[in-house]
Scaffold this active site. Structure first.
Site, short mmCIF file in Angstrom:
data_model
loop_
_atom_site.label_atom_id
_atom_site.label_comp_id
_atom_site.label_asym_id
_atom_site.label_seq_id
_atom_site.Cartn_x
_atom_site.Cartn_y
_atom_site.Cartn_z
N GLU A 121 30.62 26.19 -9.79
CA GLU A 121 30.11 26.17 -11.13
C GLU A 121 30.31 24.73 -11.88
O GLU A 121 31.17 24.81 -12.74
CB GLU A 121 30.49 27.29 -12.11
CG GLU A 121 30.03 28.65 -11.74
CD GLU A 121 30.59 29.93 -12.73
OE1 GLU A 121 31.32 29.50 -13.50
OE2 GLU A 121 30.22 31.06 -12.15
N GLU A 128 27.78 34.98 -7.31
CA GLU A 128 28.71 35.47 -8.16
C GLU A 128 28.47 36.17 -9.39
O GLU A 128 27.58 35.21 -10.24
CB GLU A 128 30.02 34.43 -8.50
CG GLU A 128 31.06 34.98 -9.50
CD GLU A 128 31.89 34.02 -9.89
OE1 GLU A 128 32.49 33.03 -8.94
OE2 GLU A 128 32.35 34.02 -11.08
#
Length: 414
Positions: free
Chosen positions: A174, A257
């Site tokens: 991320e 995720e």
């Protein structure tokens, strides 16, 4: 959204006197052959809300890579032997076919990952690894120093060698989540790193793994032709985003995720149904994989008491029966109000997953083209049952079944 560094209707009734019989017996009472479909339609109070789920085995969509979850031993401890079996076994567990792990910043912690990695591989699971940070000596604040690219690639390569290899590796987690305490980077910076060092990281690259499955970030990354050529598949996370089709980007898309709610038990049935719908949405969006956050966590598929939760059983409806290499095939995504269906095939085998979000039993008709199916094994999970099994025969590739109220059902052809 992530809260901490560590966490992040109407049916056409089709009733019979034997509706409440054990699902371990053949359900003749709720299987409707093609010859009776017209009669059932005539009895519907509003036919416009019920349509046949049409499955075309000749229309092949994405290849499924699997369903899985994450283990981070250095944060919350490793999975136990029992938990590994419950995670990866297709006979007594969830049947996960993907394990995601974290690349530690210190080589002294590499060995912590290996036992679970080895067990996952023994069950045929793909192992993917993500780095949250580079070693501190290679970073300026939360950014990787350009002069440390070669050293960072060597660090990643040392990890993959220490654990016996991984299927794919992401150098950033991320990178666009600026509120995080881990390594940031722009899409162009990651692409430049992969273009220069992607061959030196010890495993194929999965990138760019952005928060929100940000397509602008992904497209910018893929605009670097060299980085794209060195990328095995695109990865990302759907926090704050409804799954959507990324279009023709030339790469398989993995959702690597997510979790639905870190404040609610994995045994909360409405929350588990949200997870079921989310997996459906990811598959309908054309994605190849779905990876939950922690495998063992009270809100996840296995709880701290080593019990498979309702979220885990929901995942099993996909993971056990839709195995890596199966292909998604054309199927009406929302044929009836509150009902969501996807279909898959492997050779002549057909797998259908049907989610009924309605609070009443819902009758759903199906037709299949492109292959011949004579019978199905059925597995159903509700708020009070888990993977209850039965079997039934069909004729003329058409049938209808009653889907239990608020349930997920998987049909596997024989």
């Amino acid at each position: 959204m992530k809260t901490t560094f560590f966490l992040r209707h109407l049916a056409m009734p089709f009733l019979s006197l034997s509706l409440m019989m054990s699902s371990c017996t053949r359900h003749l009472e709720d299987i409707t052959p093609d010859s009776k479909k017209a009669t059932n339609a005539e009895n519907a109070t509003d036919v416009s809300i019920m349509s046949t789920a049409t499955i075309d085995a000749n229309t092949v969509q994405q290849t499924i890579q699997g369903f899985g979850g994450m283990s981070v031993p250095i944060w919350i401890g490793d999975l136990t032997a029992d938990q590994r079996t419950k995670a990866f076994s297709t006979s007594s567990g969830i049947g996960m076919s993907i394990l995601r792990v974290m690349v530690p910043t210190s080589s002294s912690q590499f060995a912590a990952e290996k036992t679970t990695i080895d067990v996952a591989k023994s069950y045929g699971a793909k192992v993917i690894a993500t780095a949250w940070n580079a070693p501190s000596a290679m970073m300026d604040g939360l950014y990787l120093r350009g002069s440390a690219w070669g050293d960072y690639a060597a660090h990643l390569r040392a990890y993959t060698q220490a654990v016996g290899g991984v299927y794919a590796l992401s150098p950033w987690n991320e990178p666009n989540y600026m509120a995080s305490g881990w390594m940031h980077a722009s899409a162009a910076e990651i692409a430049n790193f992969v273009a220069a060092q992607g061959d030196n990281c010890g495993a194929p690259i999965m990138c760019p793994e952005p928060f929100n499955m940000d397509q602008t970030f992904i497209n910018t990354y893929l605009s670097n032709a060299t980085a794209k050529s060195k990328t095995l598949f695109v990865s990302g996370h759907i926090y704050g985003k409804t799954p959507y089709n990324l279009g023709n980007i030339g790469k398989s898309v993995w959702m690597t995720e997510h979790y639905t709610n870190s404040s609610i038990s994995g045994n909360d049935w409405p929350n588990a149904m949200n997870a079921a719908k989310e997996i459906h949405d990811c598959m309908t969006a054309g994605w190849a994989a779905y990876v939950w956050w922690y495998i063992r966590r009270f809100y996840g598929p296995i709880d701290e008491n080593s019990s498979i939760t309702k979220v885990g059983y929901v995942m099993a409806h996909f993971a056990r029966y839709v195995r890596p290499g199966y292909t998604k095939i054309a199927c009406s995504a929302n044929p009836t109000t509150g009902v969501y269906t996807t279909a898959y095939k492997s050779g002549s085998k057909i797998v259908i997953v049907a989610i009924n979000t309605n609070t009443a039993i819902t009758y759903q008709p199906f037709t299949i083209s492109g292959t011949t199916v004579n019978s199905f094994n059925r597995y159903a999970t509700t708020s009070s049952s888990n993977l209850e099994s039965s079997s039934f025969s069909i004729s003329n590739n058409a049938f209808g079944i009653n889907l239990p109220a608020s349930s997920i059902t998987t049909l596997v052809s024989n």
